[in-house]
Write a protein that holds these residues in place. Structure first.
Motif, PDB file in Angstrom:
ATOM      1  N   THR A 134       0.841  -1.190   0.000  1.00  0.00           N
ATOM      2  CA  THR A 134       0.000   0.000   0.000  1.00  0.00           C
ATOM      3  C   THR A 134       0.881   1.247   0.000  1.00  0.00           C
ATOM      4  N   CYS A 135       0.262   2.397  -0.237  1.00  0.00           N
ATOM      5  CA  CYS A 135       1.012   3.651  -0.210  1.00  0.00           C
ATOM      6  C   CYS A 135       1.619   3.902   1.166  1.00  0.00           C
ATOM      7  N   GLU A 146       2.586   1.686   3.256  1.00  0.00           N
ATOM      8  CA  GLU A 146       3.717   0.778   3.438  1.00  0.00           C
ATOM      9  C   GLU A 146       4.929   1.231   2.622  1.00  0.00           C
ATOM     10  N   LEU A 147       4.667   1.768   1.448  1.00  0.00           N
ATOM     11  CA  LEU A 147       5.764   2.235   0.608  1.00  0.00           C
ATOM     12  C   LEU A 147       6.430   3.474   1.184  1.00  0.00           C
ATOM     13  N   LEU A 148       5.620   4.372   1.745  1.00  0.00           N
ATOM     14  CA  LEU A 148       6.153   5.610   2.307  1.00  0.00           C
ATOM     15  C   LEU A 148       5.551   5.881   3.683  1.00  0.00           C
ATOM     16  N   PRO A 149       6.161   5.324   4.729  1.00  0.00           N
ATOM     17  CA  PRO A 149       5.700   5.597   6.101  1.00  0.00           C
ATOM     18  C   PRO A 149       5.814   7.088   6.402  1.00  0.00           C
ATOM     19  N   ASP A 150       5.037   7.553   7.361  1.00  0.00           N
ATOM     20  CA  ASP A 150       5.003   8.977   7.703  1.00  0.00           C
ATOM     21  C   ASP A 150       6.381   9.547   8.021  1.00  0.00           C
ATOM     22  N   GLU A 160       0.363  14.151   3.651  1.00  0.00           N
ATOM     23  CA  GLU A 160      -0.697  13.166   3.775  1.00  0.00           C
ATOM     24  C   GLU A 160      -1.080  12.653   2.392  1.00  0.00           C
ATOM     25  N   LEU A 161      -1.551  11.429   2.368  1.00  0.00           N
ATOM     26  CA  LEU A 161      -1.936  10.808   1.107  1.00  0.00           C
ATOM     27  C   LEU A 161      -3.182  11.475   0.538  1.00  0.00           C
ATOM     28  N   ASP A 162      -3.163  11.737  -0.752  1.00  0.00           N
ATOM     29  CA  ASP A 162      -4.319  12.295  -1.436  1.00  0.00           C
ATOM     30  C   ASP A 162      -4.943  11.180  -2.279  1.00  0.00           C
ATOM     31  N   PRO A 163      -5.940  10.483  -1.751  1.00  0.00           N
ATOM     32  CA  PRO A 163      -6.525   9.331  -2.451  1.00  0.00           C
ATOM     33  C   PRO A 163      -7.286   9.708  -3.717  1.00  0.00           C
ATOM     34  N   SER A 164      -7.634  10.971  -3.865  1.00  0.00           N
ATOM     35  CA  SER A 164      -8.403  11.401  -5.036  1.00  0.00           C
ATOM     36  C   SER A 164      -7.517  11.862  -6.190  1.00  0.00           C
ATOM     37  N   VAL A 174       0.101   9.719  -4.395  1.00  0.00           N
ATOM     38  CA  VAL A 174       0.359  11.153  -4.421  1.00  0.00           C
ATOM     39  C   VAL A 174       0.156  11.692  -3.008  1.00  0.00           C
ATOM     40  N   PHE A 175       1.199  12.267  -2.463  1.00  0.00           N
ATOM     41  CA  PHE A 175       1.136  12.866  -1.135  1.00  0.00           C
ATOM     42  C   PHE A 175       1.248  14.379  -1.292  1.00  0.00           C
ATOM     43  N   HIS A 176       0.414  15.130  -0.568  1.00  0.00           N
ATOM     44  CA  HIS A 176       0.543  16.578  -0.606  1.00  0.00           C
ATOM     45  C   HIS A 176       0.864  17.120   0.775  1.00  0.00           C
ATOM     46  N   GLU A 177       1.560  18.244   0.765  1.00  0.00           N
ATOM     47  CA  GLU A 177       1.948  18.883   2.019  1.00  0.00           C
ATOM     48  C   GLU A 177       0.688  19.406   2.698  1.00  0.00           C
ATOM     49  N   VAL A 178       0.572  19.184   3.995  1.00  0.00           N
ATOM     50  CA  VAL A 178      -0.660  19.478   4.724  1.00  0.00           C
ATOM     51  C   VAL A 178      -1.051  20.952   4.643  1.00  0.00           C
ATOM     52  N   SER A 179      -0.099  21.855   4.806  1.00  0.00           N
ATOM     53  CA  SER A 179      -0.415  23.288   4.820  1.00  0.00           C
ATOM     54  C   SER A 179      -0.329  23.937   3.443  1.00  0.00           C
TER      55      SER A 179
END
Length: 206
Positions: free
Chosen positions: A59-60, A62-66, A77-81, A102-107
């Motif tokens: 999973t995403c 698992e591939l990229l832990p926090d 955080e992961l952007d599932p959309s 695809v992960f985007h920066e929270v702020s």
């Protein structure tokens, strides 16, 4: 097996694999923004071409832990959309039963890190490696055969932890080392890869 020296030059904008499937380069795929690399000499893929890749089970998360993102000093955080751009490498990988994250920066959601992983046959991986080798930008520190390019402020890293092709891109990747934490985390999640497949005589990009 085709050697790197004898491999035919293939446009970075379209990295060919069997059954005429095109794994096109995503943003940042050019070498220094060279205009000679924008056109593809490879036929377009058939919309009905059957996938040749195997399902990537990781999973995403698992591939990229926090904790992977701690080095960037930002929370992601992961952007599932999120959907990869049509014709991009992540989009082609998705068509090959791969995993796209695809992960985007929270702020600041405009800052993203995209990671895509495909499990491909050896012949397909060899063709991709040959194309990237011809382009240049080898990065031995990725511990597997790896490459880096920077175009329009978007850095792209490619690494081959056989049988996996890992590609990741972000504006945060300004040099090969910037992408190293992501490449390392994904490679470890996939089982480490084969360090012997790296090109020891290559010169790091940047």
């Amino acid at each position: 097996m085709t050697t790197r020296r004898s491999a035919r030059a293939i446009s970075v904008a379209a990295l060919a694999v069997p059954t005429a499937l095109v794994l096109a380069a995503c943003t940042g795929g050019g070498a220094g923004g060279s205009p000679t690399r924008t056109a593809s000499a490879v036929p377009s893929a058939s919309a009905t071409a059957a996938p040749i890749g195997k399902h990537v089970r990781q999973t995403c998360a698992e591939l990229l832990p926090d904790d992977t993102f701690a080095v960037y000093g930002q929370a992601f955080e992961l952007d599932p959309s999120a959907k990869p751009a049509k014709g991009s490498a992540p989009a082609r990988i998705a068509q090959q039963n791969g995993r796209v994250c695809v992960f985007h920066e929270v702020s600041d959601t405009s800052t993203t890190i995209t990671v895509a992983v495909a499990d491909l046959p050896e012949k397909s991986l060899t063709t991709l490696k040959d194309a990237l080798y011809e382009r240049g930008g080898s990065v031995p520190t990725y511990r597997v055969e790896g490459y880096f390019s920077l175009t329009d402020d978007v850095g792209r890293a490619d690494a081959f932890a056989d049988p996996y092709w890992i590609t990741t891109s972000s504006t945060l990747f300004t040099e090969p080392g910037s992408a190293q934490p992501v490449v390392d985390a994904v490679r470890e999640a996939l089982g480490g890869g084969d360090a012997s497949s790296a090109t020891p005589s290559a010169t790091p990009a940047g």
